[in-house]
Enzyme design. Structure first.
Site, short mmCIF file in Angstrom:
data_model
loop_
_atom_site.label_atom_id
_atom_site.label_comp_id
_atom_site.label_asym_id
_atom_site.label_seq_id
_atom_site.Cartn_x
_atom_site.Cartn_y
_atom_site.Cartn_z
N GLY A 180 0.82 -1.20 0.00
CA GLY A 180 0.00 0.00 0.00
C GLY A 180 0.85 1.25 0.00
O GLY A 180 2.07 1.20 0.20
N PRO A 181 0.22 2.38 -0.21
CA PRO A 181 0.98 3.64 -0.22
C PRO A 181 1.54 3.97 1.16
O PRO A 181 1.11 3.39 2.17
CB PRO A 181 -0.07 4.67 -0.67
CG PRO A 181 -1.39 4.03 -0.44
CD PRO A 181 -1.20 2.56 -0.50
N PRO A 182 2.50 4.87 1.24
CA PRO A 182 3.09 5.22 2.54
C PRO A 182 2.06 5.83 3.48
O PRO A 182 1.19 6.58 3.06
CB PRO A 182 4.18 6.23 2.17
CG PRO A 182 4.46 6.00 0.72
CD PRO A 182 3.18 5.54 0.11
N GLY A 183 2.20 5.49 4.76
CA GLY A 183 1.36 6.10 5.78
C GLY A 183 0.03 5.45 6.01
O GLY A 183 -0.79 5.98 6.77
N GLY B 204 -0.52 2.49 7.45
CA GLY B 204 -0.56 1.69 8.67
C GLY B 204 -0.12 0.26 8.51
O GLY B 204 -0.58 -0.60 9.26
N LYS B 205 0.77 -0.02 7.59
CA LYS B 205 1.23 -1.40 7.39
C LYS B 205 2.04 -1.89 8.59
O LYS B 205 1.84 -3.00 9.06
CB LYS B 205 2.06 -1.47 6.11
CG LYS B 205 1.30 -1.07 4.85
CD LYS B 205 2.14 -1.20 3.60
CE LYS B 205 3.24 -0.16 3.55
NZ LYS B 205 2.71 1.21 3.42
N HIS C 27 -9.62 34.60 -10.78
CA HIS C 27 -9.13 33.29 -11.21
C HIS C 27 -9.76 32.18 -10.36
O HIS C 27 -10.32 31.21 -10.89
CB HIS C 27 -7.60 33.26 -11.09
CG HIS C 27 -6.98 31.94 -11.46
ND1 HIS C 27 -6.33 31.74 -12.65
CD2 HIS C 27 -6.92 30.75 -10.80
CE1 HIS C 27 -5.89 30.50 -12.71
NE2 HIS C 27 -6.23 29.88 -11.59
N GLU C 28 -9.68 32.33 -9.04
CA GLU C 28 -10.24 31.30 -8.16
C GLU C 28 -11.77 31.29 -8.22
O GLU C 28 -12.38 30.22 -8.10
CB GLU C 28 -9.78 31.54 -6.72
CG GLU C 28 -8.26 31.59 -6.53
CD GLU C 28 -7.57 30.33 -7.02
OE1 GLU C 28 -8.23 29.28 -7.11
OE2 GLU C 28 -6.37 30.41 -7.34
N ASP D 93 -2.76 24.32 -13.06
CA ASP D 93 -4.01 23.82 -13.65
C ASP D 93 -3.71 23.02 -14.91
O ASP D 93 -4.26 21.93 -15.11
CB ASP D 93 -4.93 24.99 -13.99
CG ASP D 93 -5.27 25.83 -12.77
OD1 ASP D 93 -5.20 25.28 -11.66
OD2 ASP D 93 -5.61 27.01 -12.94
#
EC number: 3.4.24.-
Length: 715
Positions: free
Chosen positions: A233-236, A238-239, A455-456, A531
């Site tokens: 799984g991706p880092p962080g 909880g493995k 813009h936002e 963007d």
């Protein structure tokens, strides 16, 4: 630990005293001088000799070529201030001396002058040969040899006392020993209830815990527990925490080691450490071996560049042998974690080694709420904090991100001298985690502020109109990090698939900023660079991975390719130059269509666009409710409506076990019903014989596909 350090310092101090004493004795033996000796210059010596004050003297060649003259006065002479300070300190003040020394350069004229003066004065001259420094020479020859043998003896004795660090006894001779740190089962307090947001993963590991607790329950039925479980799984996510929870529930010894700890600069060290690790684990069986970041040592063999991977490959070969060499009844289970399973050696992933592979992905909204509740146990929260709302606002966050979010909020609360963590602290912490700290002191011109605001606001207008898949969570023009402002878009629900319609809506939302700039200012700015980067990535994935292009068809041209540099089976790119040009044309077509769509939406909502931009210039930050109210009524609401449901929490081991049985019964019933329907259809000769579609879907791991939470950063 404190006593060990105290003993170490005491022994070091005693060694220091012994060394200083030896140095002092050597100096005293070889370098001491007589306190009753007066040093004379050559001129003074000749003067005293002519005045008949010298009784006798000897001349002896020295080591440096200078002749040393030593003799006695006829009468005692007063001592001078030139006496040695060491002599004065040790022997006290000398009132008179009877001996003298002098040094003469080795030339014939000086010696002849001294000899002539001595003959005239009737003083006896006693020449001496040069003295041989026997003990000094012997010490120079023997001392280095003694030091070398002492070091060898210290290393051999230290290696026999037990394993030590590189700086302690046995450190140099213990390279081949494993660096795994065995954890005491009594000290491991982590349980399944402490692991939130991974309920399905915990259910997969229930069988491992049951085997470690009662292996006979499985062996008497002929079952073999998986020899290895790979947590991917991706880092962080909880493995490592899951592995600790398994050891805590089973109450067994837990040997943890990093994949990079196996390989050192010496040849054969990695394989030796693997053997030592498994040997120690077998002695403590039933036990668990946890290898963190196994991709550091388990990369595909033969794919290296330069031929420097022999040591790592030997280590991997030893791991393969050890995992396939011991039986399941020995009670040693290997858990490993990685976020790069694509580079692992196929022999490591085959059945019989890592039999079970568990995907530990990002948690869903309930999982995030449960994780937040676990990390909020030791933090006082204010009444306005709703963890359910925070979980809904943080899609794509993993456990480490959520822990960091609450920690940042607690730091902000402490900085402001607050007694509890408020919702404002968590909101500010979320912005800091996503985009960096606010730079409110950055000076910008009014024209730039208006450009950023419109813009936002353009992003917000397009997001509010095309709101089937996403909602506008927040819009701000406060500079953070390298961003001058950003619009935060969040998925409405937990998405596991992305349709073509959703992708095109997201593209249009990303183009809303540039469309607003052209419509309002009639000039493009560099604020839309991020963007375009995200829009190009989405459009390219639509064309090359998802088959959403009529010209290219339903083919996968890039996909999740292996990024391992030395892999010979990874050609880049895997298509022709003509196909590459066609991909560029389709990507350009999708982005142009999205831009035109964004322009049409902003043109049809000019009042709403202006209202949101002016509110941004006034308040700088707008949340979801305020943006929607401005879009619908032109006013900002005073309060928010909150939803209250039963809070989510992590399941304990017993609850996970019960859920596993319940899910298994439901799956079996669904499978039986599906088989019955398939048999009936087959009898009617409507479809050929095949595995039920639902069963096929159930076999595939569920993967969460979430795009970046920040859909725009105004650079």
């Amino acid at each position: 630990m404190k006593n060990k350090n105290r003993g170490f310092f005491r022994s070091s101090l005693s060694y220091a005293f012994v060394i200083l004493a030896v140095i002092f004795l050597i100096y005293s033996f070889f370098g001491r001088s007589d306190g009753s000796v007066k040093h004379l210059s050559t001129t003074t010596f000749l003067k005293e000799l002519k005045n008949n004050k010298i009784k006798d003297f000897t001349i002896q060649p020295g080591d440096s070529g200078v002749y040393t003259i030593a003799g006695d006065f006829k009468k005692a002479q007063k001592s001078s201030s030139s006496s040695s300070s060491t002599t004065t300190l040790l022997s006290g003040y000398q009132s008179s001396v009877t001996k003298f020394t002098a040094y003469v350069l080795p030339n014939n004229s000086s010696l002849k002058q001294i000899t002539t003066a001595a003959q005239k004065a009737g003083v006896a001259v006693n020449p001496k040969p040069a003295a041989s420094n026997f003990w000094g020479s012997m010490l120079t020859l023997i001392l280095p040899t003694l030091i070398m043998f002492a070091l060898l003896y210290w290393m051999l004795i230290g290696s026999q006392r037990g394993q030590g660090g590189s700086g302690g006894p046995g450190g140099i001779m213990s390279f081949g020993r494993s660096k795994a740190k065995p954890a005491d089962p009594k000290q491991n307090k982590i349980r399944f209830a402490d692991v939130a947001g991974e309920e399905e993963e915990k259910q997969e590991l229930v069988e491992v815990v049951e085997f470690l607790k009662d292996p006979k329950k499985f062996t008497k039925l002929g079952a073999r527990i998986p020899k290895g479980v790979l947590l991917e799984g991706p880092p962080g996510t909880g493995k490592t925490l899951l592995a600790k929870a398994v050891a805590g529930e089973a109450k067994t010894p837990f040997f943890s080691i990093s994949g990079s700890d196996f390989v050192e600069m010496f040849v054969g060290v990695g394989a030796s450490r693997v053997r030592d690790l498994f040997e120690n684990a077998k002695k403590s069986a039933p036990s668990i071996i946890f290898i963190d970041e196994i991709d550091a040592v388990g990369r595909r063999r033969g794919a290296g560049m330069g031929g420097g991977n022999d040591e790592r490959e030997q280590t991997l070969n030893q791991i393969l042998i050890e995992m396939d060499g011991f039986e399941g009844s020995e009670g040693v289970i290997v858990l490993a974690s990685t976020n790069r399973s694509d580079v692992l050696d196929p022999a490591l992933l085959r059945s019989g080694r890592f039999d079970r592979k568990i995907l530990v992905g990002a948690p869903d909204v309930k999982g995030r709420e449960a994780i937040l509740r676990v990390h909020a146990k030791n933090k006082p929260l204010a009444a306005d904090v709703d963890l359910k709302v925070i979980a809904q606002q943080t899609p794509g966050f993993v456990g480490a991100d959520l822990e960091n979010l609450l920690n940042e909020a607690a730091l902000l609360a402490a900085r402001n001298d607050e007694k509890a963590v408020t919702a404002a602290d968590i909101d500010e912490a979320e912005d800091r985690v996503i985009a960096g700290p606010a730079k409110k002191d950055r000076k910008t011109t009014q024209d730039e502020r208006e450009t950023v605001a419109y813009h936002e606001a353009g992003h917000a207008i397009v997001g509010l109109v095309l709101n089937d898949a996403q909602v506008v969570r927040k819009v701000t023009i406060v500079p953070r990090g390298r961003a001058g402002g950003y619009a935060l878009m969040m998925p409405k629900d937990e998405r596991y698939l992305m349709s073509e319609k959703d992708a095109k809506e997201e593209l249009a939302g990303l183009m809303g900023g540039r469309a607003a700039e052209i419509l309002i200012n009639h000039v493009a700015s560099s604020g839309a660079s991020n963007d375009f980067q995200q829009a190009t990535q989405i459009a390219r994935e639509m064309v090359t991975q998802y088959g959403m292009s009529d010209k290219l068809g339903m083919v996968q041209l890039e996909g999740s390719s292996n990024v391992f540099v030395g892999d010979p089976n990874n050609p880049n790119p895997p298509y022709s130059q003509k196909t590459s040009e066609l991909i560029d044309e389709e990507v350009r077509r999708l982005t142009n269509e999205a831009y035109k769509r964004a322009v049409d939406i902003i043109k049809s909502h000019p009042k709403q666009h202006k209202a949101i931009a002016e509110a941004l210039l006034k308040y700088e930050t707008l949340d979801e409710a305020q943006i929607r109210s401005l879009f619908e009524t032109g006013e900002i609401p005073s309060d928010l409506v909150k939803d209250s449901q039963r809070p989510a929490r992590p399941l304990s081991y017993e609850e996970s076990k019960a859920a596993l049985k319940k899910n298994g019964a439901v799956d079996n019933k669904e499978a039986e019903d599906e088989l019955k329907r398939t048999k009936m259809i087959r009898k009617m000769k409507m479809i050929p014989s095949r595995v039920p579609i639902q069963l096929q879907k159930r076999r595939q791991p569920r993967r969460l596909q979430l795009l970046d939470a920040v859909n725009n950063k105004f650079d």
